[in-house]
Design an enzyme around this catalytic site. Structure first.
Site, PDB file in Angstrom:
ATOM      1  N   ASN A 134       0.830  -1.211   0.000  1.00 64.02           N
ATOM      2  CA  ASN A 134       0.000   0.000   0.000  1.00 64.02           C
ATOM      3  C   ASN A 134       0.867   1.263   0.000  1.00 64.02           C
ATOM      4  O   ASN A 134       0.367   2.360   0.192  1.00 64.02           O
ATOM      5  CB  ASN A 134      -0.951   0.011   1.201  1.00 64.02           C
ATOM      6  CG  ASN A 134      -0.194   0.030   2.527  1.00 64.02           C
ATOM      7  OD1 ASN A 134       1.031   0.069   2.555  1.00 64.02           O
ATOM      8  ND2 ASN A 134      -0.929   0.017   3.626  1.00 64.02           N
ATOM      9  N   HIS A 136       3.290   2.018   2.151  1.00 64.32           N
ATOM     10  CA  HIS A 136       3.743   2.515   3.452  1.00 64.32           C
ATOM     11  C   HIS A 136       5.260   2.491   3.564  1.00 64.32           C
ATOM     12  O   HIS A 136       5.941   1.734   2.885  1.00 64.32           O
ATOM     13  CB  HIS A 136       3.066   1.778   4.619  1.00 64.32           C
ATOM     14  CG  HIS A 136       3.515   0.360   4.840  1.00 64.32           C
ATOM     15  ND1 HIS A 136       2.768  -0.536   5.569  1.00 64.32           N
ATOM     16  CD2 HIS A 136       4.621  -0.326   4.447  1.00 64.32           C
ATOM     17  CE1 HIS A 136       3.407  -1.689   5.622  1.00 64.32           C
ATOM     18  NE2 HIS A 136       4.529  -1.595   4.951  1.00 64.32           N
TER      19      HIS A 136
HETATM   20  P1  PGA Z   1       8.473  -7.067   3.201  1.00 65.56           P
HETATM   21  O1  PGA Z   1       7.837  -5.836   3.953  1.00 65.56           O
HETATM   22  O2  PGA Z   1       9.926  -6.765   3.056  1.00 65.56           O
HETATM   23  O3  PGA Z   1       8.249  -8.248   4.127  1.00 65.56           O
HETATM   24  O4  PGA Z   1       7.788  -7.221   1.889  1.00 65.56           O
HETATM   25  C1  PGA Z   1       8.141  -4.545   3.502  1.00 65.56           C
HETATM   26  C2  PGA Z   1       7.277  -3.515   4.182  1.00 65.56           C
HETATM   27  O5  PGA Z   1       6.124  -3.798   4.542  1.00 65.56           O
HETATM   28  O6  PGA Z   1       7.742  -2.369   4.324  1.00 65.56           O
END
Ligand code: PGA
Length: 242
Positions: A134, A136
């Site tokens: 999303n 973030h």
């Molecule tokens: P992820 O998470 O590296 O496990 O994909 C990234 C995030 O949510 O910032």
């Protein structure tokens, strides 16, 4: 904003590790903010190898944890504390006294967050980030205030679902504590790491979409020293660049 595209995940991890080592060489006292999640692990493994072989060192640097889930024990394998220790801290020479975590178990979270901000003090040298689907940054979810500091946040439903990938139980966290957008944007340098097909669409929005707090990562387009490190698959929706 710079965009570095690597041919495959191995080249991506090795390329980032080389640059990170270079930063530690030119500034041994590097003050850096460290993310957790699935994305950083291969880079952390490369850095651990480099420390072991004497090619790089975190000995004089300082690390700040980017964020932490609420409601999880610090020893839960899905807590950011455990992830960063298992993947990086336990394998490199960063002294324990130079590693700062966010204690989401604190009875006075507001005070804990203020103390964290005070520990950080001056702008960080390097903030390293992943990206949520999303958009973030840390746990700065869509709609976060550009001026926000370290604070407690409610997690977006997509972030709650994504956290299941880290956990061995079904008690998904609904809130967390995170470094704020102000500290991210004040950093001298910001690196965003992303790889794999699941990040392609949000990277397109972050890199070539409008600047909007609805996609916090898009705001990085305005940072003077920000680099997105992506592999070719994650870059696949960026028609202009791929
Ligand atoms: P992820 O998470 O590296 O496990 O994909 C990234 C995030 O949510 O910032």
């Amino acid at each position: 904003m710079n965009l570095f595209i690597y041919d495959n995940p191995a080249a991506w991890a090795a390329g980032i590790a080389e640059l990170w080592s270079e930063r530690l060489r030119s500034n041994p006292g590097l003050r850096q903010c460290l993310p957790t999640g699935k994305t950083p692990n291969s880079v952390y493994a490369e850095m651990a190898k480099r420390v072991k072989s004497g090619k790089t060192s975190f000995a004089e640097s300082t690390g700040f944890l980017l964020d932490e889930f609420g409601g999880l024990s610090p020893e839960d394998p899905g807590s950011c504390n455990r992830m960063i220790r298992d993947e990086l801290i336990n394998h490199v020479d960063l002294p324990e006294s130079s590693f700062h975590l966010l204690n989401a178990q604190s009875h006075d979270l507001e005070q804990t967050c203020r103390e964290y901000d005070q520990k950080i003090g001056a702008p960080l040298d390097l903030v390293i980030l992943g990206i949520g689907q999303n958009g973030h940054l840390g746990m700065n979810e869509p709609g976060s205030d550009i001026d926000s500091l370290t604070r407690k946040v409610e997690l977006h439903p997509q972030t709650i679902q994504a956290s299941a990938r880290y956990l061995t139980h079904n008690n998904l966290p609904t809130w967390g504590v995170t470094l704020g957008l102000r500290q991210i944007f004040q950093a001298r340098e910001v690196w965003l790491w992303a790889n794999g097909a699941s990040k392609a669409e949000i990277l397109k929005q972050a890199i070539s979409g409008p600047l909007t707090t609805d996609v916090p990562a898009s705001l990085l387009q305005k940072h003077a020293h920000c680099t997105f490190f992506v592999d070719r698959v994650a870059a696949s929706a960026l028609v202009k660049f791929a």
